[in-house]
Design a protein around this motif. Structure first.
Motif: not given
Length: 562
Positions: A487, A503-504, A75
């Protein structure tokens, strides 16, 4: 041997490739890798601009590349400064923008914090409440107790030095203070002494004065040669005769009337003084403001655009006992190729003053230049201090002795003694953005600058914030166990750590991984009085009384009060 069908070969090859493979690339700034998932800019250790990109290509010409864990979907990328290495905790501040967490700053707390810096010795409170006691003397003729902020000492007759040593968790500031003792005594007199580290190391101390029977208080001057930052102990010496003392309070107290400084505020919109000067001055007078920092438009950066308007406003302010400073500044002013233009701006203000009578002159120029707001790829963190001092030196040369120069600085520069000392020859004053609402924090953050100003014969204004501050989010990441879902990845590339926010959650065996432990909103209430400006105004008199103990106190300033 029968040939393998083509569709089987395709399936086999597909199974050997990692799903959603991703690579992190460190590239020169001009490189543009295709299909970026995330990207960031920073400067290398040499200052060269770099670009960090995550995409699905294992190699990009001219770049250093590192494979990320299979399945990683990134991200946000956040390059740490060269040499920064996270330990067990990573704190990231920012907000979500365009579907990504945009990081504004990071904090990497050490797993094993080093020794805490001593706190400043407070002015006013009874020091005995937090002191430790030790008796001394080869004749063992001293009995002493320290309990509930009260010191009791009993001395038997003797010919050798004896007494008590009092230590505490502080350093001594440069406040203009005396040591005040409240006591009763029988016999004596007792003698007070003080020692810094150099004196303590050789079993020596400075004499301060005595406590005699019949008196109940003593005010003891601190010696000029005492290295206050290295304070170690107070000593109470017994007389050679039988004596006792009961000390109910020992405190630092102001040595004289407090230093007074004007209250000040900023007026950023030129129209406020150009079109509404009388109303502005009415408001300033009602708020007790005696200095105004106003934006003065310049023509081509070389001359005051409307000298007659400025002269008229400054005259009106002078008639009401209000001084006017020009305020200027932009983070880019610290860059080497910008400094000559900034120096010309200083010369423009100086030329205006030279053409005006005293009552129409600016009191000085304040520069609000915050180099830490520049991206790392524009000015690397390791070069910021030197660049700032270079700018200050050039501006002082342009101003000469005819124009007072003041610089706005953040409170955390109080820990950067080398930078503050380097600024001393070029800054007549500092305005400290002491943007906190807790009175204790305000005082603690102000003291290094007040000490600096007092030591160098300068002035330090202490500024508080009353404007609105956008809320932020703090994310706390903690080290994850090997193989646990993560994360955040901390990736080594090109001798630097880059944080990759995922993002996951993803298991990444062998990687340096962190999990998101908590998220909390930061609403600005610890920083600004925006929601309670009345509380700020109530606080000012007490802060002015406290800070007035320093000869270098230059007054309080309030940002966005109007």
């Amino acid at each position: 041997m029968r040939p393998i069908p083509s569709f089987v070969s395709f399936v086999f090859c597909a199974m050997t490739l990692p799903a959603h493979a991703a690579w992190l690339h460190q590239c020169p700034a001009g490189t543009a890798p295709a299909n970026p998932q995330a990207e960031a800019k920073a400067s290398g250790a040499s200052g060269a601009p770099l670009r960090y990109v995550v995409n699905d290509q294992p190699r990009v010409p001219g770049c250093t590349s590192v494979a990320l864990a299979p399945g990683a979907r990134v991200e946000t990328l956040y390059p740490l400064a060269p040499g920064e290495t996270p330990e067990d905790v990573i704190l990231l501040h920012g907000n979500v923008a365009d579907g990504r967490f945009a990081v504004s700053e990071s904090d990497l707390p050490p797993s094993r914090p080093g020794p805490e810096r001593p706190a400043p010795m407070p002015l006013g409170p009874n020091l005995l409440a937090d002191m430790r006691l030790r008796t001394f003397g080869v004749e063992e003729r001293v009995r002493a107790t320290l309990q509930d902020g009260r010191l009791r000492v009993d001395c038997r007759p003797g010919s050798r030095a004896a007494g008590v040593i009092l230590t505490g968790p502080w350093f001594m500031t440069r406040a203009n203070a005396v040591l005040a003792a409240s006591y009763t005594a029988q016999g004596g007199p007792f003698t007070w002494q003080v020692a810094d580290e150099a004196r303590r190391a050789r079993d020596d101390a400075f004499d301060l004065g005595t406590m005699a029977a019949g008196a109940t208080s003593a005010r003891l001057a601190l010696p000029p040669r005492l290295e206050r930052a290295d304070w170690r102990q107070f000593v109470l010496l017994c007389p050679a005769t039988q004596a006792s003392a009961d000390v109910s309070a020992l405190a630092l107290a102001p040595a004289g009337p407090p230093t007074t400084g004007p209250r000040a505020t900023w007026i950023w919109r030129p129209g406020d003084w150009i079109d509404g000067g009388p109303a502005l001055l009415d408001w300033a007078a009602a708020q007790g403001m005696r200095d105004l920092f106003v934006t003065v438009p310049l023509k081509d950066g070389t001359a005051v655009r409307a000298p007659d308007l400025l002269s008229g406003f400054v005259r009106q302010a002078d008639e009401r006992g209000i001084g006017v400073y020009a305020v200027d500044g932009d983070p880019h002013m610290v860059l080497a190729d910008e400094i000559p233009g900034v120096a010309r701006r200083v010369q423009a203000y100086a030329a205006y003053n030279a053409a005006q009578p005293p009552q129409a002159r600016l009191r000085g120029v304040q520069f609000d230049v915050e180099p830490y707001l520049l991206p790392d790829n524009v000015l690397p963190p390791g070069r910021r201090d030197a660049a700032y001092v270079d700018m200050a030196r050039a501006l002082k040369a342009a101003a000469g002795d005819a124009l007072r120069l003041e610089f706005v600085v953040p409170f955390w520069w109080g820990k950067n003694t080398a930078l503050l000392d380097a600024l001393a020859p070029y800054a007549d004053a500092l305005a400290v953005m002491d943007y906190r609402t807790d009175p204790g924090q305000i005082v603690d953050f102000a003291i290094p600058f007040l000490d600096w100003a007092t030591a160098h014969g300068r002035r330090a204004r202490i500024a508080l914030e009353a404007g609105s501050i956008d809320p932020e989010v703090q994310r706390r990441y903690v080290k994850a166990a090997t193989g646990a879902p993560a994360d955040l990845l901390a990736v080594d590339i090109g001798g630097r750590r880059v944080l990759a926010l995922l993002r996951a959650p993803l298991a990444a065996p062998g990687a340096d991984v962190y999990r998101l432990q908590s998220t909390r909103a930061i609403d600005g209430s610890a920083t600004t009085f925006h929601k309670d400006k009345a509380a700020l105004l109530r606080l000012l008199p007490g802060l002015e009384a406290t800070f007035g103990a320093w000869d270098g106190f230059g007054g309080m300033a309030v940002h966005e009060l109007r």
